[in-house]
Scaffold this motif. Structure first.
Motif, PDB file in Angstrom:
ATOM      1  N   ARG A  68     -14.726   1.005  -8.871  1.00 14.49           N
ATOM      2  CA  ARG A  68     -13.268   1.810  -7.753  1.00 14.49           C
ATOM      3  C   ARG A  68     -13.051   2.230  -7.366  1.00 14.49           C
ATOM      4  O   ARG A  68     -12.471   2.714  -6.469  1.00 14.49           O
ATOM      5  CB  ARG A  68     -12.581   2.119  -8.991  1.00 14.49           C
ATOM      6  N   ARG A  92      -7.385   1.216 -14.600  1.00 15.00           N
ATOM      7  CA  ARG A  92      -8.169   2.252 -13.998  1.00 15.00           C
ATOM      8  C   ARG A  92      -7.818   3.681 -14.904  1.00 15.00           C
ATOM      9  O   ARG A  92      -8.904   4.254 -15.118  1.00 15.00           O
ATOM     10  CB  ARG A  92      -7.924   2.791 -12.346  1.00 15.00           C
ATOM     11  N   GLN A  98       0.759  -1.171  -0.354  1.00 15.92           N
ATOM     12  CA  GLN A  98       0.086   0.439   0.252  1.00 15.92           C
ATOM     13  C   GLN A  98       0.747   1.016  -0.124  1.00 15.92           C
ATOM     14  O   GLN A  98       0.913   2.214  -0.480  1.00 15.92           O
ATOM     15  CB  GLN A  98      -1.215  -0.097   1.205  1.00 15.92           C
ATOM     16  N   VAL A 138       1.150   6.827  -7.009  1.00 19.00           N
ATOM     17  CA  VAL A 138       0.280   7.679  -7.112  1.00 19.00           C
ATOM     18  C   VAL A 138       0.306   8.680  -7.209  1.00 19.00           C
ATOM     19  O   VAL A 138       0.112  10.030  -8.055  1.00 19.00           O
ATOM     20  CB  VAL A 138      -0.666   7.011  -6.035  1.00 19.00           C
ATOM     21  N   ALA A 147      -9.088  -3.507  -6.866  1.00 19.81           N
ATOM     22  CA  ALA A 147      -8.768  -4.139  -7.310  1.00 19.81           C
ATOM     23  C   ALA A 147      -8.918  -5.405  -8.270  1.00 19.81           C
ATOM     24  O   ALA A 147      -9.113  -5.169  -9.440  1.00 19.81           O
ATOM     25  CB  ALA A 147      -7.480  -4.043  -7.769  1.00 19.81           C
ATOM     26  N   LEU A 169      -0.998  -4.077  -8.162  1.00 19.18           N
ATOM     27  CA  LEU A 169      -1.235  -3.235  -8.184  1.00 19.18           C
ATOM     28  C   LEU A 169      -0.998  -2.486  -8.971  1.00 19.18           C
ATOM     29  O   LEU A 169      -2.014  -1.242  -9.227  1.00 19.18           O
ATOM     30  CB  LEU A 169      -1.302  -2.204  -6.925  1.00 19.18           C
ATOM     31  N   ASP A 177      -3.407  -2.957 -12.083  1.00 14.91           N
ATOM     32  CA  ASP A 177      -4.571  -1.487 -11.841  1.00 14.91           C
ATOM     33  C   ASP A 177      -4.962  -0.231 -12.038  1.00 14.91           C
ATOM     34  O   ASP A 177      -5.766   0.046 -12.399  1.00 14.91           O
ATOM     35  CB  ASP A 177      -5.178  -2.352 -10.231  1.00 14.91           C
ATOM     36  N   ILE A 178      -3.679   0.151 -11.436  1.00 13.61           N
ATOM     37  CA  ILE A 178      -3.796   1.495 -11.753  1.00 13.61           C
ATOM     38  C   ILE A 178      -3.335   1.683 -13.779  1.00 13.61           C
ATOM     39  O   ILE A 178      -4.689   2.780 -14.264  1.00 13.61           O
ATOM     40  CB  ILE A 178      -2.322   1.455 -11.424  1.00 13.61           C
ATOM     41  N   ARG A 180      -8.297   1.864  -2.904  1.00 14.33           N
ATOM     42  CA  ARG A 180      -6.966   1.184  -4.255  1.00 14.33           C
ATOM     43  C   ARG A 180      -6.674  -0.026  -3.733  1.00 14.33           C
ATOM     44  O   ARG A 180      -5.528  -0.535  -3.246  1.00 14.33           O
ATOM     45  CB  ARG A 180      -6.550   2.596  -4.166  1.00 14.33           C
ATOM     46  N   ASP A 181      -7.275  -1.353  -2.515  1.00 19.65           N
ATOM     47  CA  ASP A 181      -6.568  -1.995  -2.108  1.00 19.65           C
ATOM     48  C   ASP A 181      -7.031  -2.933  -2.674  1.00 19.65           C
ATOM     49  O   ASP A 181      -7.203  -3.394  -4.093  1.00 19.65           O
ATOM     50  CB  ASP A 181      -6.797  -2.676  -0.793  1.00 19.65           C
TER      51      ASP A 181
END
Length: 224
Positions: free
Chosen positions: A149, A97, A5, A12, A159, A90, A93-94, A154-155
């Motif tokens: 989302r 999104r 995280q 981000v 995702a 992750l 996932d970024i 955003r965990d």
């Protein structure tokens, strides 16, 4: 989990670096602006006026380019969502999104330009044409995706939910593409890649390709 995280928050919070000229000028941004200007010039000056539809047909070049990049955007969502589910990283996932956000904007513009064009050609802003309906479904699915989302966080759990929706939504793309072949549609069938050669003058094809190239650069710029 806490380490992952923390890495995600750092990724981000740090904006992506962009190539710049001396003095801090974002040269890639200017390339995008220039390419969009060339696309406008080609659409309004280079391309001939369509005999039956007149000047309103010039929307075609941007409508098609936006639709193509919407497909690309959601295709990236599809691929990166699968990569996330496989690798549980992750960063995918970024990517998913971010591409979904751009895809929703492009699809909104596809629907808007289609409505303007349809009002002049079909006499109505909207009809429940198969291609229009399936495109609207695509837009709704990814609006839900972005809402999910936003609420799910955003965990890894958020995702994972997003990845499933992103994959399911992208399955609508081939349905949209082939809807003019499978069902009776107000939209014309394929006009470029057809047996016997394109059913369009070369200048129209060149203009369409210029517009697609320009919006592809815009997509890359926004993703970065």
């Amino acid at each position: 989990m806490e380490v992952e995280q923390l890495k995600l928050q750092q990724a981000v919070s740090q904006p992506a670096t962009r190539p710049r000229l001396a003095g801090g000028i974002d040269w890639f941004g200017w390339v995008v602006v220039l390419s969009l200007g060339v696309a406008l010039f080609a659409a309004f000056i280079l391309a001939p006026t369509e005999r039956l539809q007149g000047n309103v047909q010039r929307i075609f070049y941007f409508h098609v380019a936006l639709a193509y990049l919407a497909y690309v955007s959601f295709g990236i969502v599809f691929i990166t969502s699968i990569l996330y589910l496989v690798k549980r990283d992750l960063k995918y996932d970024i990517w998913a999104r971010s591409s979904a956000e751009i895809g929703v904007v492009f699809t909104t513009l596809v629907l808007a330009t289609g409505m303007i064009w349809g009002r002049q050609v079909w006499g109505a802003f909207w009809s429940w044409d198969p291609k229009l309906t399936t495109t609207l479904i695509l837009w709704l699915v990814y609006v839900v995706y972005l809402m999910l989302r936003g609420y799910a966080g955003r965990d890894h759990r958020g995702a994972a939910f997003g990845a499933v929706v992103g994959i399911i939504g992208a399955l609508d793309i081939p349905i949209i593409h082939f809807s003019v072949v499978w069902w009776r549609s107000l939209h014309p069938g394929p006009t470029v890649i057809v047996a016997g050669g394109p059913a369009m003058p070369p200048t129209m094809i060149v203009t369409m390709l210029i517009a697609i190239f320009a919006f592809t650069l815009l997509y890359i710029y926004l993703m970065r």
